[in-house]
Design a protein around this motif. Sequence first.
Motif, PDB file in Angstrom:
ATOM      1  N   ASN A 111      -1.264  -6.351   5.383  1.00  0.00           N
ATOM      2  CA  ASN A 111      -2.534  -6.518   4.527  1.00  0.00           C
ATOM      3  C   ASN A 111      -2.538  -7.636   3.841  1.00  0.00           C
ATOM      4  N   GLY A 112      -2.811  -8.957   4.278  1.00  0.00           N
ATOM      5  CA  GLY A 112      -2.978 -10.109   3.287  1.00  0.00           C
ATOM      6  C   GLY A 112      -3.665 -10.219   1.943  1.00  0.00           C
ATOM      7  N   ASP A 113      -4.844  -9.240   1.993  1.00  0.00           N
ATOM      8  CA  ASP A 113      -5.774  -9.075   0.595  1.00  0.00           C
ATOM      9  C   ASP A 113      -5.041  -8.280  -0.297  1.00  0.00           C
ATOM     10  N   ALA A 114      -4.613  -7.017   0.090  1.00  0.00           N
ATOM     11  CA  ALA A 114      -3.775  -6.214  -0.710  1.00  0.00           C
ATOM     12  C   ALA A 114      -2.593  -6.920  -1.155  1.00  0.00           C
ATOM     13  N   GLU A 116       3.161 -12.256   4.580  1.00  0.00           N
ATOM     14  CA  GLU A 116       2.342 -11.260   5.497  1.00  0.00           C
ATOM     15  C   GLU A 116       3.204 -11.354   6.792  1.00  0.00           C
ATOM     16  N   SER A 168       1.029  -1.362  -0.026  1.00  0.00           N
ATOM     17  CA  SER A 168       0.042   0.195  -0.045  1.00  0.00           C
ATOM     18  C   SER A 168       1.010   1.126  -0.116  1.00  0.00           C
ATOM     19  N   SER A 221      -0.868 -10.771  -7.789  1.00  0.00           N
ATOM     20  CA  SER A 221      -1.732 -11.229  -8.947  1.00  0.00           C
ATOM     21  C   SER A 221      -1.493 -10.223 -10.029  1.00  0.00           C
ATOM     22  N   ALA A 224      -2.009 -10.128  -1.988  1.00  0.00           N
ATOM     23  CA  ALA A 224      -2.570 -11.235  -2.590  1.00  0.00           C
ATOM     24  C   ALA A 224      -2.917 -10.264  -4.188  1.00  0.00           C
ATOM     25  N   GLU A 225      -3.522  -9.141  -3.969  1.00  0.00           N
ATOM     26  CA  GLU A 225      -4.017  -8.421  -5.262  1.00  0.00           C
ATOM     27  C   GLU A 225      -2.876  -7.891  -5.906  1.00  0.00           C
ATOM     28  N   THR A 226      -1.844  -7.389  -5.206  1.00  0.00           N
ATOM     29  CA  THR A 226      -0.873  -6.934  -5.716  1.00  0.00           C
ATOM     30  C   THR A 226       0.281  -7.701  -6.494  1.00  0.00           C
TER      31      THR A 226
END
Length: 262
Positions: free
Chosen positions: A38-41, A57, A15, A47, A43-45
């Motif tokens: 931030n695990g979700d952010a 994480e 982020s 990807s 993983a999205e990055t």
Amino acid sequence: MKIADRTFIISGGASGLGLATARDLHAHGAYVSLLDLNGDAGAETVSTLGSRAKFFEVDVSDTDAIAKAIEGTVAWIKETGKEIGGVVAGAGVGLPGMIIDKKNEPLALSSIDFVLNINLRGTLDLIRQALPYMTTNKPDGPDGERGVIIMIASSAAFDGQMGQVAYAASKGAVAALTLPLARDLSRFGIRAITIAPSLFDSNMTKMMSAKVKQSLTNAMEFPKRAGQPEEFARVVRDSVENSMLNGTVIRLDGAMRMPARL
């Protein structure tokens, strides 16, 4: 120093300024190991960036978590063959609080520890755990360079406002350790640089009220706006590539000098 085909470890890399840095280095051919809570952010990055990105994480105040991320990064490097080119210690928090409040109560030590453990201890811990894998790199280029450490301070290191004692202490310490770190690492051909941004668009500034953000913007000389993450990332990239940048703190602040209070 070359960016392409090197691995860069970036804390706070999912982020804000860390993410902008990761994207910029990646666009110039780097492999990026992203450490963030931030695990979700994260993983999205990964990807989005693809195979030249890895996410771990990590809470940088947890030395075991950093160790696992370093171990994972080293294992990844054994697969890719792209050795560590640098560390960008970008994880940071701000938790304002007057050292003594209106009820004559001192600032909670837990609040001070929270800020220092992430901004200062976490920075040093990440650096010290990554260094053994950098000092053994093959020297590169005419200067025999092995890598670069880039840390993030703040304008608060120099002119912190009321309620920023812990934050200013943490960032002032990062600024102060830059030169001795560069001196410690000079024999290995590893540089150390700190960037001290002022008001930049980031997750931290998103939590500010419109009034506070406008007051800080008013303290900017020129340009009269918050900095953009991409502008910060450009300075990181130049700090990697320009070997004469070493042992110094770069103020990236639009000539801003923060007033005592908002």
